[in-house]
Design an enzyme around this catalytic site. Structure first.
Site, PDB file in Angstrom:
ATOM      1  N   LYS A  57      -6.416  -0.373  10.638  1.00 23.01           N
ATOM      2  CA  LYS A  57      -5.796   0.934  10.798  1.00 23.01           C
ATOM      3  C   LYS A  57      -5.530   1.220  12.273  1.00 23.01           C
ATOM      4  CE  LYS A  57      -8.297   3.237   6.997  1.00 23.01           C
ATOM      5  NZ  LYS A  57      -7.168   3.694   6.176  1.00 23.01           N
TER       6      LYS A  57
ATOM      7  N   ARG B 230      -9.213   0.708  -4.296  1.00 22.32           N
ATOM      8  CA  ARG B 230      -8.875   0.355  -5.677  1.00 22.32           C
ATOM      9  C   ARG B 230      -9.578  -0.931  -6.134  1.00 22.32           C
ATOM     10  NH1 ARG B 230      -2.698   0.363  -4.070  1.00 22.32           N
ATOM     11  NH2 ARG B 230      -3.625   1.961  -2.751  1.00 22.32           N
TER      12      ARG B 230
END
Length: 502
Positions: free
Chosen positions: A276, A350
């Protein structure tokens, strides 16, 4: 946590450090809100009948969120009155926010009476919950004397606090239980990742289980690999802090339904090798907010005792870059056997949820609800205060949205378009963890998760990426930092399943 009790005495007689009253817009200013004016009559008389004049002189308007303080100059035992704006026709949520904003404004004060218009048990619960949430402060790492501590003691005063207030005591206790659980989640979300690696979060779950009588099972990194939990093990393999899967269980002897709750517990998310940018990483200690909400909800459910069985899964890992981290194009085998091509290591939530969703099917649930700080796309679509709700059943989606609303949390139903599934096709595995298409990221994540929901089981997915962590200035009962988002909603869902409405 701040102590709270009911007090049937009129506000003018209470020996406290401040009195909170509710005001609404009136001609040329503000006046005590409808429903509380008779109860505040003695207070107004003690001030020479000039309460409305004093509010007007201080510029009070009665608008929701407004806080105005005025001195009593010895007219009553309390030295300060705080007028909290309620707006026109206040709802229970307006009462919660007003109580929370007032308690924040009174930080550093020892004893406070809250005399908002609470004439019913539901309103008593709203006022009490708002007050306890507004009094929250995360002080674990503060030193020195420059910080005002939260209010120490709250007395809820009003018509419902007296002998005729049916159900007020139970309402107060429910507020205390919910606030304790929500503030626990806030503490966990606010705790820096240096102090809350996966193992420590699992230890916190063990502590809560011991306190509340929940059954608990913890799988360490070896058990995860041996058991075939490739999503959690794969995400966690890049960190020196190994992953965990926690299973909590609450059972009721009269229950006929089972609810499974699944929470994403990424204790820090660097993005892994798909790193990130720095400005997106400074609040990633909050990426375990879903697991925190599941833990908090189980703690509350165990204390409230609804007639439903509830199992909760905390899928916990730290997503870090290193020589052992998973790589883009790696393939993981999720619990149950389905394979996933990892095209982006920052789409890790996920992956851990997939393991836990499949595992939750072994509990034969009537409903599975997962909750996660899953996608930046949720903030783009719905902002920072509204959770997205997706489901494999339209009726379930709408009932979960309704449950959130009754619990006092903002949520909005979103679709799971079947055409988005094609974007997750992989050339080498059963499915890819991100889509080749740029758009609809929140929905794509839901479509991915749906692939791991057991056949024939109703399921809902809550994306709380924005609501779980408030980066702006506090408002109402919502502090800066961890909010405890979705905890109330999960408790409400359990109660709705227990009574047959969900």
């Amino acid at each position: 946590m701040t102590s709270i009790s009911l007090d049937s005495a009129t506000p003018a007689d209470l020996d406290v450090d401040a009195i909170v009253i509710g005001v609404s817009p009136a001609e040329a200013g503000a006046a005590p809100a409808a429903g509380s004016a008779p109860f505040l009559q003695d207070l107004d008389q003690a001030l020479g009948g000039r309460l409305a004049d004093a509010l007007r002189a201080l510029g009070a308007t009665g608008k929701a969120g407004e806080v105005v303080k005025l001195p009593t100059l010895g007219a009553v035992p309390a030295p300060v009155i705080l007028a909290a704006g309620l707006g026109e026709s206040p709802t229970v949520e307006d009462l919660r926010r007003a109580a929370g904003g007032a308690l924040r404004a009174l930080a550093g004060t020892a004893r406070v009476a809250v005399a908002l218009p609470a004439a019913s048990a539901g309103e008593v619960e709203g006022v009490a919950l708002g007050a306890l949430l507004g009094a929250y402060a995360f002080d674990a790492f503060r030193t020195g004397d420059g910080h005002k501590g939260p209010v120490e003691d709250v007395r809820v005063a009003g018509p419902a606090a007296g002998p005729g207030g049916e159900g007020a005591g139970a309402a107060l206790e429910r507020a205390r239980v919910l606030a304790s659980s929500i503030n626990l989640v806030r503490d966990l979300v606010n705790t820096p990742p240096s102090h809350l690696p996966p193992e420590e979060l699992a230890h916190e779950a063990e502590r809560v289980a011991a306190e509340t009588g929940l059954a608990i099972e913890v799988l360490d990194e070896k058990a995860l690999v041996d058991g075939g939990y490739g999503g959690i093990a794969g995400v966690g393999q890049g960190s020196v802090n190994p992953p965990r899967l926690v299973r909590l269980a609450y059972s009721h002897p009269e229950a006929s339904k089972t609810l499974a709750l699944v929470g994403k517990g990424i204790t820090f998310d660097s993005g892994g090798l798909s790193l990130k940018p720095a400005e997106s990483m400074d609040w990633m200690k909050s990426d375990m907010g879903g697991a925190g909400a599941v833990l908090g909800a189980l703690a509350a459910i165990a204390r409230l005792g609804p007639k439903v069985n509830v199992v909760g899964y905390l899928a916990i890992a730290e997503n870090m870059p290193s020589g052992t981290a998973q790589r883009p194009s790696d393939v993981l085998r999720i619990y149950g056997g389905k394979t996933v091509e990892v095209l982006n290591t920052d789409a890790e939530g996920r992956l851990v949820l997939a393991d836990a969703l499949v595992r939750s099917g072994e509990d034969d649930p009537d409903l599975i609800v997962d909750v996660a700080t899953l996608t930046g796309a949720q903030l783009v679509a719905l902002g920072t205060r509204t959770a997205g709700v997706m489901a494999n059943d339209d009726d379930v989606r709408e009932k979960v949205v309704a449950a959130a609303g009754r619990a006092g949390e903002a949520a909005w139903g979103m679709p799971l378009p079947a055409d988005l599934r094609k974007g997750l096709d992989s050339a080498v595995a059963d499915i890819a963890n991100i889509s080749g298409e740029r758009w609809g990221g929140m929905l794509v994540a839901g479509v991915f998760l749906k692939e791991f929901v057991p056949d024939g089981v109703r399921w809902a997915h809550l994306d709380i990426a924005g609501p779980s962590f408030h980066k702006g200035e506090p408002y109402g009962y919502t502090p800066k930092g961890g909010t405890g988002a979705a905890t109330r909603t999960l408790v409400q869902i359990a109660e709705d399943l227990a009574d047959g409405t969900l």
